[in-house]
Design a protein around this motif. Sequence first.
Motif, PDB file in Angstrom:
ATOM      1  N   ARG A 166       3.215  -3.327  86.003  1.00 17.24           N
ATOM      2  CA  ARG A 166       1.869  -4.268  85.386  1.00 17.24           C
ATOM      3  C   ARG A 166       1.151  -5.139  86.436  1.00 17.24           C
ATOM      4  O   ARG A 166       0.675  -5.502  86.688  1.00 17.24           O
ATOM      5  CB  ARG A 166       2.319  -4.282  83.425  1.00 17.24           C
ATOM      6  CG  ARG A 166       2.277  -3.561  82.899  1.00 17.24           C
ATOM      7  CD  ARG A 166       2.359  -3.503  81.545  1.00 17.24           C
ATOM      8  NE  ARG A 166       3.257  -4.943  81.653  1.00 17.24           N
ATOM      9  CZ  ARG A 166       2.985  -5.908  81.155  1.00 17.24           C
ATOM     10  NH1 ARG A 166       1.963  -6.520  81.076  1.00 17.24           N
ATOM     11  NH2 ARG A 166       4.210  -7.005  80.771  1.00 17.24           N
ATOM     12  N   SER A 216      -2.966  -4.922  82.916  1.00 13.87           N
ATOM     13  CA  SER A 216      -2.803  -3.856  81.529  1.00 13.87           C
ATOM     14  C   SER A 216      -1.575  -5.116  80.526  1.00 13.87           C
ATOM     15  O   SER A 216      -0.569  -4.746  79.873  1.00 13.87           O
ATOM     16  CB  SER A 216      -1.459  -2.751  81.697  1.00 13.87           C
ATOM     17  OG  SER A 216      -1.989  -2.090  82.502  1.00 13.87           O
ATOM     18  N   GLU A 245       2.824  -9.457  73.942  1.00 17.15           N
ATOM     19  CA  GLU A 245       3.336 -11.086  74.688  1.00 17.15           C
ATOM     20  C   GLU A 245       3.850 -11.031  75.955  1.00 17.15           C
ATOM     21  O   GLU A 245       5.102 -11.615  75.683  1.00 17.15           O
ATOM     22  CB  GLU A 245       5.028  -9.616  74.517  1.00 17.15           C
ATOM     23  CG  GLU A 245       4.738  -8.134  74.612  1.00 17.15           C
ATOM     24  CD  GLU A 245       4.387  -6.805  74.144  1.00 17.15           C
ATOM     25  OE1 GLU A 245       3.194  -7.123  73.612  1.00 17.15           O
ATOM     26  OE2 GLU A 245       4.674  -6.395  74.494  1.00 17.15           O
ATOM     27  N   ASP A 246       3.010 -10.252  76.481  1.00 20.06           N
ATOM     28  CA  ASP A 246       2.799 -11.363  77.804  1.00 20.06           C
ATOM     29  C   ASP A 246       2.221 -13.885  78.099  1.00 20.06           C
ATOM     30  O   ASP A 246       2.265 -13.951  78.695  1.00 20.06           O
ATOM     31  CB  ASP A 246       1.841 -11.157  78.952  1.00 20.06           C
ATOM     32  CG  ASP A 246       2.811  -9.813  79.405  1.00 20.06           C
ATOM     33  OD1 ASP A 246       2.325  -8.850  79.455  1.00 20.06           O
ATOM     34  OD2 ASP A 246       3.982  -9.582  79.613  1.00 20.06           O
ATOM     35  N   ALA A 262      -5.691  -7.613  74.889  1.00 15.43           N
ATOM     36  CA  ALA A 262      -3.952  -7.698  75.053  1.00 15.43           C
ATOM     37  C   ALA A 262      -5.290  -5.650  76.375  1.00 15.43           C
ATOM     38  O   ALA A 262      -6.351  -5.040  76.163  1.00 15.43           O
ATOM     39  CB  ALA A 262      -4.350  -5.981  74.533  1.00 15.43           C
ATOM     40  N   GLY A 263      -4.527  -5.227  77.810  1.00 19.28           N
ATOM     41  CA  GLY A 263      -5.161  -4.187  78.410  1.00 19.28           C
ATOM     42  C   GLY A 263      -5.919  -5.103  79.776  1.00 19.28           C
ATOM     43  O   GLY A 263      -5.953  -3.800  80.841  1.00 19.28           O
ATOM     44  N   SER A 312      -4.421  -9.482  70.774  1.00 20.10           N
ATOM     45  CA  SER A 312      -3.970  -8.115  70.302  1.00 20.10           C
ATOM     46  C   SER A 312      -5.382  -7.472  69.835  1.00 20.10           C
ATOM     47  O   SER A 312      -6.405  -8.498  69.951  1.00 20.10           O
ATOM     48  CB  SER A 312      -3.253  -7.953  69.448  1.00 20.10           C
ATOM     49  OG  SER A 312      -3.446  -8.608  67.984  1.00 20.10           O
ATOM     50  N   LYS A 361      -0.567  -7.658  77.690  1.00 19.29           N
ATOM     51  CA  LYS A 361      -0.020  -7.118  76.351  1.00 19.29           C
ATOM     52  C   LYS A 361       0.440  -8.905  75.104  1.00 19.29           C
ATOM     53  O   LYS A 361      -0.104  -9.641  76.491  1.00 19.29           O
ATOM     54  CB  LYS A 361       1.361  -6.110  76.621  1.00 19.29           C
ATOM     55  CG  LYS A 361       0.804  -5.105  77.581  1.00 19.29           C
ATOM     56  CD  LYS A 361       3.057  -4.761  76.991  1.00 19.29           C
ATOM     57  CE  LYS A 361       3.250  -3.555  77.668  1.00 19.29           C
ATOM     58  NZ  LYS A 361       4.564  -3.373  77.166  1.00 19.29           N
TER      59      LYS A 361
END
Length: 123
Positions: free
Chosen positions: A67, A85, A89-90, A14-15, A123, A87
């Motif tokens: 993003r 960026s 959920e991507d 994530a990120g 995550s 997430k």
Amino acid sequence: QVQLVESEGGLVQAGGSLRLSCAASGRAFGSYAIGWFRQAPGKEREFVVGISRSGGITTYADAVKGRFTISRDNAKNTVYLQMNSLKPEDTAVYYCAASYSDSVGMGLNYDYWGQGTQVTVSS
């Protein structure tokens, strides 16, 4: 006819960032609007981003605005999707698709599809 091949996706934290590409075979690539879609497990396929034939017009789903960035190089018959960026959920299988249209976006009739590539965001 157009054949589309997505680049390999991958696992990213994530990120983080990831760039996908969609390479097309066949002539007249510049006559096709391109869209990226994604499908997460247990969910319907959703539109992510689209780009017009010339690359001058783009449209993004709200979930990825700011993003993700789509671009294309018609000389190389390739469309790129830069994802920043990221997430969790991507996480989804991402597909590129081509529509013989002078418009752009989710409402087009996409005639050709790639095989999809898995993107997993931890995550």
